[in-house]
Design a protein around this motif. Structure first.
Motif, short mmCIF file in Angstrom:
data_model
loop_
_atom_site.label_atom_id
_atom_site.label_comp_id
_atom_site.label_asym_id
_atom_site.label_seq_id
_atom_site.Cartn_x
_atom_site.Cartn_y
_atom_site.Cartn_z
N THR A 55 -19.02 -27.81 29.63
CA THR A 55 -18.14 -28.98 29.79
C THR A 55 -17.12 -28.76 30.90
OG1 THR A 55 -16.73 -28.11 28.00
CG2 THR A 55 -18.39 -29.73 27.40
N SER A 56 -16.62 -27.52 31.05
CA SER A 56 -15.64 -27.24 32.10
C SER A 56 -16.25 -27.44 33.48
CB SER A 56 -15.10 -25.81 31.97
OG SER A 56 -14.45 -25.61 30.75
N LEU A 57 -17.43 -26.88 33.69
CA LEU A 57 -18.07 -26.99 35.00
C LEU A 57 -18.53 -28.42 35.28
CD1 LEU A 57 -18.76 -25.29 37.42
CD2 LEU A 57 -20.98 -24.80 36.42
N ILE A 69 -12.23 -27.16 45.85
CA ILE A 69 -12.08 -25.71 45.62
C ILE A 69 -12.84 -24.92 46.67
CG2 ILE A 69 -12.62 -23.84 44.01
CD1 ILE A 69 -12.14 -25.83 41.73
N ARG A 70 -14.04 -25.41 47.01
CA ARG A 70 -14.84 -24.73 48.03
C ARG A 70 -14.17 -24.77 49.39
NH1 ARG A 70 -21.19 -26.08 49.46
NH2 ARG A 70 -21.62 -24.13 50.59
N SER A 75 -15.16 -18.75 46.34
CA SER A 75 -16.60 -18.54 46.20
C SER A 75 -17.07 -19.01 44.83
CB SER A 75 -16.94 -17.06 46.38
OG SER A 75 -16.34 -16.29 45.35
N ALA A 76 -18.39 -19.13 44.69
CA ALA A 76 -18.96 -19.52 43.40
C ALA A 76 -18.63 -18.48 42.33
CB ALA A 76 -20.47 -19.69 43.53
N ARG A 77 -18.63 -17.21 42.71
CA ARG A 77 -18.30 -16.14 41.76
C ARG A 77 -16.89 -16.32 41.22
NH1 ARG A 77 -18.88 -10.20 44.07
NH2 ARG A 77 -21.02 -11.01 44.30
N THR A 78 -15.96 -16.69 42.09
CA THR A 78 -14.56 -16.88 41.66
C THR A 78 -14.45 -18.04 40.67
OG1 THR A 78 -13.78 -16.07 43.80
CG2 THR A 78 -12.21 -17.31 42.46
N VAL A 79 -15.15 -19.12 40.95
CA VAL A 79 -15.10 -20.29 40.07
C VAL A 79 -15.67 -19.95 38.70
CG1 VAL A 79 -15.93 -22.65 39.71
CG2 VAL A 79 -15.20 -21.91 41.98
N VAL A 84 -15.10 -18.74 32.86
CA VAL A 84 -15.41 -17.86 31.73
C VAL A 84 -14.15 -17.22 31.16
CG1 VAL A 84 -16.61 -15.74 31.05
CG2 VAL A 84 -17.76 -17.40 32.52
N THR A 85 -13.27 -16.74 32.04
CA THR A 85 -12.05 -16.06 31.60
C THR A 85 -11.13 -17.01 30.84
OG1 THR A 85 -12.20 -14.60 33.52
CG2 THR A 85 -10.10 -14.66 32.36
N SER A 86 -11.07 -18.26 31.28
CA SER A 86 -10.18 -19.22 30.62
C SER A 86 -10.58 -19.48 29.17
CB SER A 86 -10.17 -20.54 31.40
OG SER A 86 -11.45 -21.14 31.38
N ASN A 87 -11.85 -19.25 28.84
CA ASN A 87 -12.33 -19.48 27.47
C ASN A 87 -12.37 -18.21 26.64
OD1 ASN A 87 -12.81 -22.17 28.25
ND2 ASN A 87 -14.88 -21.68 28.93
#
Length: 227
Positions: A55-57, A69-70, A75-79, A84-87
């Motif tokens: 849902t976030s993405l 953001i891009r 980078s995609a890795r950062t996003v 993931v970390t926020s959850n």
């Protein structure tokens, strides 16, 4: 008088039997919780990891914020790491709550470090699956169908206690699925291995984690999703 005495005796006998019946029912409930605790932990992590990452993405794609953001150089890795970390806090709180309930009510026990490692590995795996599904299509309908099918299947597999399956082949196949491997890893850490050692089921779960992390990075989409 005789009838009254007999009635009093029966009432006393029933009264003395009630605590034993209550203890038996409580023991049955505790055993049921003990058996299903690994599945509940897996299901909870699946719902948080898969559901919130998806849902976030999707929200970021739908609003067009991913392009912004891009353009800022992320980078995609950062996003993905940020999503993931926020959850992670929600997932950690859920695992701790279930572990405390299992310890107090069901008498479950296990190595806290092993349980924490399995929980983290499970959460990352489920989050990577959610990110992958969110990037599968260009339209909302495609992503919704993919999320419904994959989510329902994985949730169903997470709900089935593998030791209750009588067929050995079916048990082995279930243990090779992402949620099945996670449930078996939790079960081995809490109660000891049923038909596979802890290292074997953790290796299966780690394999799924690596596959979906790489797949999520490969299929990541920056474009805005369309209706």
């Amino acid at each position: 008088m005789v009838a009254e005495t007999i009635a009093e005796t029966e009432l006393r006998a029933r009264g003395s039997a009630l605590p034993a019946i209550t203890r038996t029912r409580l023991d049955d409930h505790a055993q049921l919780l003990n058996t299903n605790l690994p599945n509940l932990m897996t299901l909870g992590l699946f719902q948080v990891g898969f559901g919130l990452a998806l849902t976030s993405l999707l929200g970021l794609r739908n609003s067009g914020m991913l392009r912004q953001i891009r353009s800022a150089g992320c980078s995609a890795r950062t996003v993905v790491c940020a999503v993931v970390t926020s959850n992670l806090v929600v997932a950690g709180a859920q695992v701790v709550l279930l572990a405390v309930v299992g310890t107090r009510l069901a008498g479950a026990s296990g190595d806290p470090l092993a349980l924490a490692g399995i929980a983290l590995l499970t959460f990352v795996t489920m989050s990577a699956i959610g990110v992958t599904v969110a990037s599968l299509g260009k339209t909302l309908q495609t992503v919704t169908i993919a999320a419904g099918v994959s989510g329902s299947l994985l949730a169903l597999l997470a709900l089935i206690p593998i030791p209750n399956i009588k067929n050995a082949t079916a048990q082995n196949l279930m243990s090779l699925t992402p949620t099945g491997a996670a449930s078996e890893a939790f079960r081995a850490a809490l109660h000891g291995p049923d038909h596979r050692p802890l290292a074997a089921v953790v290796a299966v779960l780690l394999g799924w984690c690596l596959i979906f992390v790489l797949f999520a990075a490969k299929t990541f989409r920056w474009d805005r999703i369309t209706a």
